[in-house]
Design a protein around this motif. Structure first.
Motif, PDB file in Angstrom:
ATOM      1  N   ASP A 190      -1.784  -6.774   7.375  1.00  0.00           N
ATOM      2  CA  ASP A 190      -2.796  -5.916   6.776  1.00  0.00           C
ATOM      3  C   ASP A 190      -2.159  -5.097   5.665  1.00  0.00           C
ATOM      4  O   ASP A 190      -1.057  -4.546   5.827  1.00  0.00           O
ATOM      5  CB  ASP A 190      -3.387  -4.965   7.819  1.00  0.00           C
ATOM      6  CG  ASP A 190      -4.162  -5.697   8.894  1.00  0.00           C
ATOM      7  OD1 ASP A 190      -5.370  -5.879   8.716  1.00  0.00           O
ATOM      8  OD2 ASP A 190      -3.547  -6.085   9.905  1.00  0.00           O
ATOM      9  N   LEU A 191      -2.866  -5.009   4.541  1.00  0.00           N
ATOM     10  CA  LEU A 191      -2.409  -4.223   3.402  1.00  0.00           C
ATOM     11  C   LEU A 191      -3.479  -3.190   3.068  1.00  0.00           C
ATOM     12  O   LEU A 191      -4.666  -3.517   2.982  1.00  0.00           O
ATOM     13  CB  LEU A 191      -2.157  -5.125   2.191  1.00  0.00           C
ATOM     14  CG  LEU A 191      -1.905  -4.406   0.849  1.00  0.00           C
ATOM     15  CD1 LEU A 191      -0.595  -3.624   0.902  1.00  0.00           C
ATOM     16  CD2 LEU A 191      -1.896  -5.406  -0.301  1.00  0.00           C
ATOM     17  N   GLU A 192      -3.053  -1.947   2.886  1.00  0.00           N
ATOM     18  CA  GLU A 192      -3.970  -0.886   2.486  1.00  0.00           C
ATOM     19  C   GLU A 192      -3.329  -0.042   1.399  1.00  0.00           C
ATOM     20  O   GLU A 192      -2.189   0.409   1.537  1.00  0.00           O
ATOM     21  CB  GLU A 192      -4.321  -0.001   3.681  1.00  0.00           C
ATOM     22  CG  GLU A 192      -5.263   1.147   3.343  1.00  0.00           C
ATOM     23  CD  GLU A 192      -5.624   1.971   4.564  1.00  0.00           C
ATOM     24  OE1 GLU A 192      -5.080   3.093   4.675  1.00  0.00           O
ATOM     25  OE2 GLU A 192      -6.407   1.493   5.398  1.00  0.00           O
ATOM     26  N   LEU A 193      -4.055   0.126   0.293  1.00  0.00           N
ATOM     27  CA  LEU A 193      -3.636   0.999  -0.789  1.00  0.00           C
ATOM     28  C   LEU A 193      -4.664   2.118  -0.906  1.00  0.00           C
ATOM     29  O   LEU A 193      -5.874   1.859  -0.922  1.00  0.00           O
ATOM     30  CB  LEU A 193      -3.547   0.240  -2.115  1.00  0.00           C
ATOM     31  CG  LEU A 193      -2.451  -0.824  -2.228  1.00  0.00           C
ATOM     32  CD1 LEU A 193      -2.606  -1.597  -3.533  1.00  0.00           C
ATOM     33  CD2 LEU A 193      -1.073  -0.176  -2.164  1.00  0.00           C
ATOM     34  N   VAL A 195      -9.705   6.069  -3.856  1.00  0.00           N
ATOM     35  CA  VAL A 195      -9.835   4.671  -4.263  1.00  0.00           C
ATOM     36  C   VAL A 195      -9.023   3.852  -3.266  1.00  0.00           C
ATOM     37  O   VAL A 195      -7.826   4.102  -3.078  1.00  0.00           O
ATOM     38  CB  VAL A 195      -9.324   4.443  -5.692  1.00  0.00           C
ATOM     39  CG1 VAL A 195      -9.496   2.973  -6.075  1.00  0.00           C
ATOM     40  CG2 VAL A 195     -10.075   5.335  -6.679  1.00  0.00           C
ATOM     41  N   VAL A 196      -9.673   2.887  -2.624  1.00  0.00           N
ATOM     42  CA  VAL A 196      -9.053   2.174  -1.504  1.00  0.00           C
ATOM     43  C   VAL A 196      -9.153   0.669  -1.727  1.00  0.00           C
ATOM     44  O   VAL A 196     -10.180   0.157  -2.202  1.00  0.00           O
ATOM     45  CB  VAL A 196      -9.746   2.534  -0.173  1.00  0.00           C
ATOM     46  CG1 VAL A 196      -9.042   1.850   1.005  1.00  0.00           C
ATOM     47  CG2 VAL A 196      -9.778   4.034   0.032  1.00  0.00           C
ATOM     48  N   TYR A 197      -8.072  -0.036  -1.386  1.00  0.00           N
ATOM     49  CA  TYR A 197      -8.094  -1.500  -1.333  1.00  0.00           C
ATOM     50  C   TYR A 197      -7.533  -1.933   0.015  1.00  0.00           C
ATOM     51  O   TYR A 197      -6.468  -1.492   0.430  1.00  0.00           O
ATOM     52  CB  TYR A 197      -7.251  -2.114  -2.450  1.00  0.00           C
ATOM     53  CG  TYR A 197      -7.089  -3.615  -2.316  1.00  0.00           C
ATOM     54  CD1 TYR A 197      -8.160  -4.463  -2.562  1.00  0.00           C
ATOM     55  CD2 TYR A 197      -5.875  -4.170  -1.925  1.00  0.00           C
ATOM     56  CE1 TYR A 197      -8.023  -5.838  -2.429  1.00  0.00           C
ATOM     57  CE2 TYR A 197      -5.719  -5.539  -1.795  1.00  0.00           C
ATOM     58  CZ  TYR A 197      -6.796  -6.371  -2.044  1.00  0.00           C
ATOM     59  OH  TYR A 197      -6.664  -7.722  -1.905  1.00  0.00           O
ATOM     60  N   VAL A 226     -11.605  -5.662   0.607  1.00  0.00           N
ATOM     61  CA  VAL A 226     -12.514  -4.564   0.286  1.00  0.00           C
ATOM     62  C   VAL A 226     -11.900  -3.676  -0.795  1.00  0.00           C
ATOM     63  O   VAL A 226     -10.743  -3.281  -0.688  1.00  0.00           O
ATOM     64  CB  VAL A 226     -12.823  -3.701   1.532  1.00  0.00           C
ATOM     65  CG1 VAL A 226     -13.703  -2.504   1.148  1.00  0.00           C
ATOM     66  CG2 VAL A 226     -13.491  -4.514   2.616  1.00  0.00           C
ATOM     67  N   PHE A 227     -12.697  -3.401  -1.834  1.00  0.00           N
ATOM     68  CA  PHE A 227     -12.414  -2.323  -2.769  1.00  0.00           C
ATOM     69  C   PHE A 227     -13.426  -1.223  -2.480  1.00  0.00           C
ATOM     70  O   PHE A 227     -14.619  -1.495  -2.326  1.00  0.00           O
ATOM     71  CB  PHE A 227     -12.567  -2.780  -4.225  1.00  0.00           C
ATOM     72  CG  PHE A 227     -11.533  -3.765  -4.673  1.00  0.00           C
ATOM     73  CD1 PHE A 227     -10.311  -3.326  -5.171  1.00  0.00           C
ATOM     74  CD2 PHE A 227     -11.777  -5.121  -4.606  1.00  0.00           C
ATOM     75  CE1 PHE A 227      -9.362  -4.237  -5.599  1.00  0.00           C
ATOM     76  CE2 PHE A 227     -10.837  -6.040  -5.030  1.00  0.00           C
ATOM     77  CZ  PHE A 227      -9.619  -5.599  -5.520  1.00  0.00           C
ATOM     78  N   ALA A 228     -12.983   0.019  -2.440  1.00  0.00           N
ATOM     79  CA  ALA A 228     -13.908   1.110  -2.142  1.00  0.00           C
ATOM     80  C   ALA A 228     -13.579   2.316  -3.002  1.00  0.00           C
ATOM     81  O   ALA A 228     -12.412   2.603  -3.295  1.00  0.00           O
ATOM     82  CB  ALA A 228     -13.848   1.490  -0.664  1.00  0.00           C
ATOM     83  N   LEU A 229     -14.636   3.013  -3.403  1.00  0.00           N
ATOM     84  CA  LEU A 229     -14.520   4.271  -4.124  1.00  0.00           C
ATOM     85  C   LEU A 229     -15.340   5.313  -3.378  1.00  0.00           C
ATOM     86  O   LEU A 229     -16.522   5.099  -3.095  1.00  0.00           O
ATOM     87  CB  LEU A 229     -15.037   4.140  -5.558  1.00  0.00           C
ATOM     88  CG  LEU A 229     -15.212   5.455  -6.346  1.00  0.00           C
ATOM     89  CD1 LEU A 229     -13.848   6.095  -6.602  1.00  0.00           C
ATOM     90  CD2 LEU A 229     -15.957   5.211  -7.645  1.00  0.00           C
TER      91      LEU A 229
END
Length: 726
Positions: A679-682, A696-698, A715-718
């Motif tokens: 799992d990768l989370e930025l 801002v999340v990926y 998922v890209f999220a703002l």
């Protein structure tokens, strides 16, 4: 094996971390003997980490800190605190003298991190009702990282989810570091009256010399506000009545179907999912708060940490959602009868919390969709990707706690879950009392009523804790009926239909002028049997630790256990652990451990390696890896690993990266299952105004199971939220 603080006993990990952060000390003064006056100022200071304003030069100072375990000894490094205020804000300045500035520890960049106590830090505690029962704690590190929490029940209950909008800026000179803090009165609850008198304590954790000091705590339990000094001079404070609106926008750009391996996307389209919501907070009185939430954003900014669970029992997960976590300590009881992580897919909710005289109260109501889920917790959908026949859930919880004589309390609790097909209800009488200054007893008697097979039943528990600077004991006596099943709480099936007792005892020894700085011994034991008298579970163990002057800690632990409920064929377990924890100037800390022995008729081996690296001060990299190997009864290999990096551009802007890996292989009864997942989370976060945030999340996951791989749920999220004060 546990993470350690200097001289702290075995306890829940969250409380242990907070204990280090709030590290109290023995003062030779008596209750309330110390006093400091907050000077009223017309021109408030600029919060910049520099104490040049006239208000600081004219402010009264608090000095004479005392060491824990010091029998009245003063620390080697002096700490000076100044306090002033205007109509809206309390200002506090810490000046921490340090003759080893090159050894200053300032590595933790994440707010509210459990490990903040491993850095040089300071804290202020405020008992705003001056009742010796509850307090607000504001802590910050030399890096300027914040942590805040609320304490109640004379330090017995800690609400780690409580968050306030406050500010701190730190600065450094050649021989000291400075923390300048501003706490708006609107963030606190306090009594009425033109003149305010609060309890107060100031604390410091000085890492180069490993000294923990306090201004006023007088040999009491670690977080007990009844041992604070007094803050006077607070007058003309503007009422904290106010309305706060926090609207948010959440936009997600994702594809619901998985990718085909190796890297070819399927025919699924990427979709944009905009969403709006609103949180409302209103203070009708300085000591009461109303919270409302509409279409709340309960997405987890960070996923729950990877865990190895060999028992198959449900794991307790922390509540991270602000609507639930703030002021959650009022619901704390010996048995967890309110477990809000069960409430998902929420439509709206409301909560009222407050304090009136000697009473605390709270009421919570939430309505949610009752979406059908599979065995993995995922929502089941039809061919059009719509949830299958959603129903509704209505959750309601009420509690009232009344202060009695001394530190005694008595409370009434009730909760219900109303479903389309039935209900689950629970009620309880709970209370606590303090004896001999350091002994605290907390009790509960409860009953549940359910639609269906489980029917009605009861439960009871008594907790005790005895806290002294150099020894500690805590434990529980418990009885749970076979059909006791409150669906609003956390009561595992293996807890039902049993009675028993468990506890621990810790003893610490300070060894001055020797090659060992400290030696700790801990022992624990527990025994539970079915209500008909058959033995169900027992455990016993001990641990010895040596802390060296350079901060290195070595330990040995042994556990013997028996669990016939979870492992009826092979109930015995015998494990030994060897571990080491250390700190240095570049590596902020590392931990290594090996655990081995017999685990329910299987040879067992666990290895752990973790650490934290700080190549430059704004960047912190943390890693933690664990691997388990079982042989004989079943063949199992299981490892989990996490790598976190956090880059702090400023006190209001950061970039965080999390990589998690899991490998699982099991060969049992002639078959073999394999799973690999990454799992990768930025996450980029920016606080562009007090309480106003942009994220801002990926997120991306790669899973390989039984030879087939697929990318899952990119998922890209703002998220934008803006705090409006009226």
């Amino acid at each position: 094996m546990r993470r350690h603080t200097r001289g702290r006993p075995r306890a829940a990990e969250a409380v242990a971390a907070l204990t280090l952060i709030a590290a109290t000390v023995v003062s030779p003064t008596s209750l309330g003997a110390k006093e400091i006056r907050a000077r009223r100022v017309q021109a408030p200071p600029v919060i910049d980490g520099v104490l040049t304003e006239p208000c600081w030069q004219e402010a009264e100072t608090a000095g004479e800190f005392f060491l824990r375990h010091g029998d009245g000894d003063v620390p080697t490094q002096e700490t000076v605190v100044r306090v002033c205020h205007d109509a809206t804000t309390l200002y506090v300045a810490f000046e921490c003298l340090e003759d080893q500035m090159e050894e200053l520890s300032a590595a933790i960049a994440q707010r509210d991190a459990r490990a903040l106590g491993e850095d040089d830090m300071v804290a202020i505690s405020l008992d705003t009702f001056r009742d010796g029962r509850s307090s607000y704690v504001f802590a910050c590190s030399a890096l300027g990282t914040e942590k805040d929490f609320h304490v109640s029940e004379c330090g017995r209950s800690v609400d780690v989810g409580w968050d306030a909008v406050w500010s701190v800026v730190t600065g450094r000179l050649d021989d000291r570091w400075i923390a300048e803090i501003a706490i708006p009165f609107a963030e606190l609850r306090y009594g009425t009256g033109e003149e305010q008198m609060w309890g107060v304590d100031f604390r410091r954790s000085e890492r180069p010399s490993r000294e923990f000091s306090s201004w006023s705590n007088a040999d009491g339990p670690t977080l007990d506000p009844s041992y604070y000094g007094t803050l006077v001079g607070l007058s003309g404070i503007e009422s904290s009545h106010g309305l706060r609106l926090l609207p948010f926008f959440l936009g997600k750009y994702d594809v619901s179907d998985a990718y085909d391996y190796p890297l070819e996307p399927s025919d699924s389209d990427w979709d944009v999912h905009p969403d709006l919501g609103l949180d409302v907070e209103y203070d009708p009185f300085p000591n009461a708060t109303v919270n409302l939430t509409l279409n709340p954003d309960f997405a987890q900014i960070e996923a729950d940490p990877s865990q190895i669970n060999l028992s198959g029992n449900e794991l307790w997960l922390e509540e991270r959602r602000p609507f639930f976590s703030e002021n959650a300590d009022v619901f704390h009881m010996p048995l967890p009868l309110l477990y809000t992580r069960r409430m998902e897919d929420i439509l709206y909710g409301g909560k009222v919390t407050g304090k009136a005289g000697g009473a605390r109260f709270a009421a919570l109501h939430v309505r949610s969709d009752d979406l059908p889920r599979d065995d993995y917790g995922d929502v089941m959908t039809d061919a059009l990707d719509e949830p299958l026949d959603p129903g509704t859930n209505d959750y309601t919880a009420l509690i009232y706690r009344q202060d009695l004589w001394g530190s005694a309390t008595l409370g009434l609790f009730g909760a219900t879950r109303e479903r389309d097909d039935g209900h689950s209800r629970v009620g309880a009488l709970t209370g606590g009392v303090g004896l001999f200054d350091n002994l605290r007893l907390t009790g509960l008697a409860a009953g549940s009523s359910n639609t269906g097979d489980l029917g009605d039943d009861g439960a009871g528990a008594i907790d005790w804790s005895y806290d002294k600077p150099d020894w500690n004991s805590e434990g529980e006596i418990e009885w749970v009926g076979a059909r006791f099943n409150p669906e609003t709480g956390f009561v595992r099936p293996d807890w039902r239909g049993r009675r028993g007792i468990n506890g621990h005892l810790w003893r610490g020894y300070e060894l001055a002028d020797t090659w060992v700085d400290r030696f700790d011994l801990t022992g624990w034991a527990g025994r539970y049997e079915a209500l008909d008298g058959d033995l169900q579970e027992y455990w016993a163990g001990g641990e010895a630790e040596m802390l060296f002057p350079n901060g290195t800690l070595l330990g040995l632990e042994f556990n013997r256990a028996y669990d016939v409920y979870t492992y009826p064929e092979h109930p015995d377990r015998q494990l030994a652990t060897i571990f080491a924890v250390t700190n240095s100037t570049v590596w902020a800390g590392w931990i290594g451990a090996v655990e081995f022995g017999e685990y329910h008729n299987s040879d067992y081996l666990l290895g752990r390696l973790g650490g934290r690296f700080q190549p430059v001060e704004p960047l912190t990299i943390e890693f933690d890896g664990r691997a388990v190997f079982l042989r004989e009864h079943e063949d199992l290999d299981w490892w989990v690993g996490d790598v976190h990096s956090n880059y702090r551009f400023s006190s209001t802007m950061f970039l965080r990266n999390i990589v998690r890996g899991t490998y699982y292989r099991q060969a049992y009864h002639g078959g073999e299952d394999q799973l690999r997942r990454f799992d990768l989370e930025l996450l980029y976060g920016w606080e562009f105004g007090p309480g106003s945030m942009m994220y801002v999340v990926y997120n991306q996951a790669l899973e390989r199971e039984d030879g087939e791989s697929e990318f899952l749920d990119p998922v890209f999220a703002l998220k934008l939220s803006y705090l409006i004060r009226l």
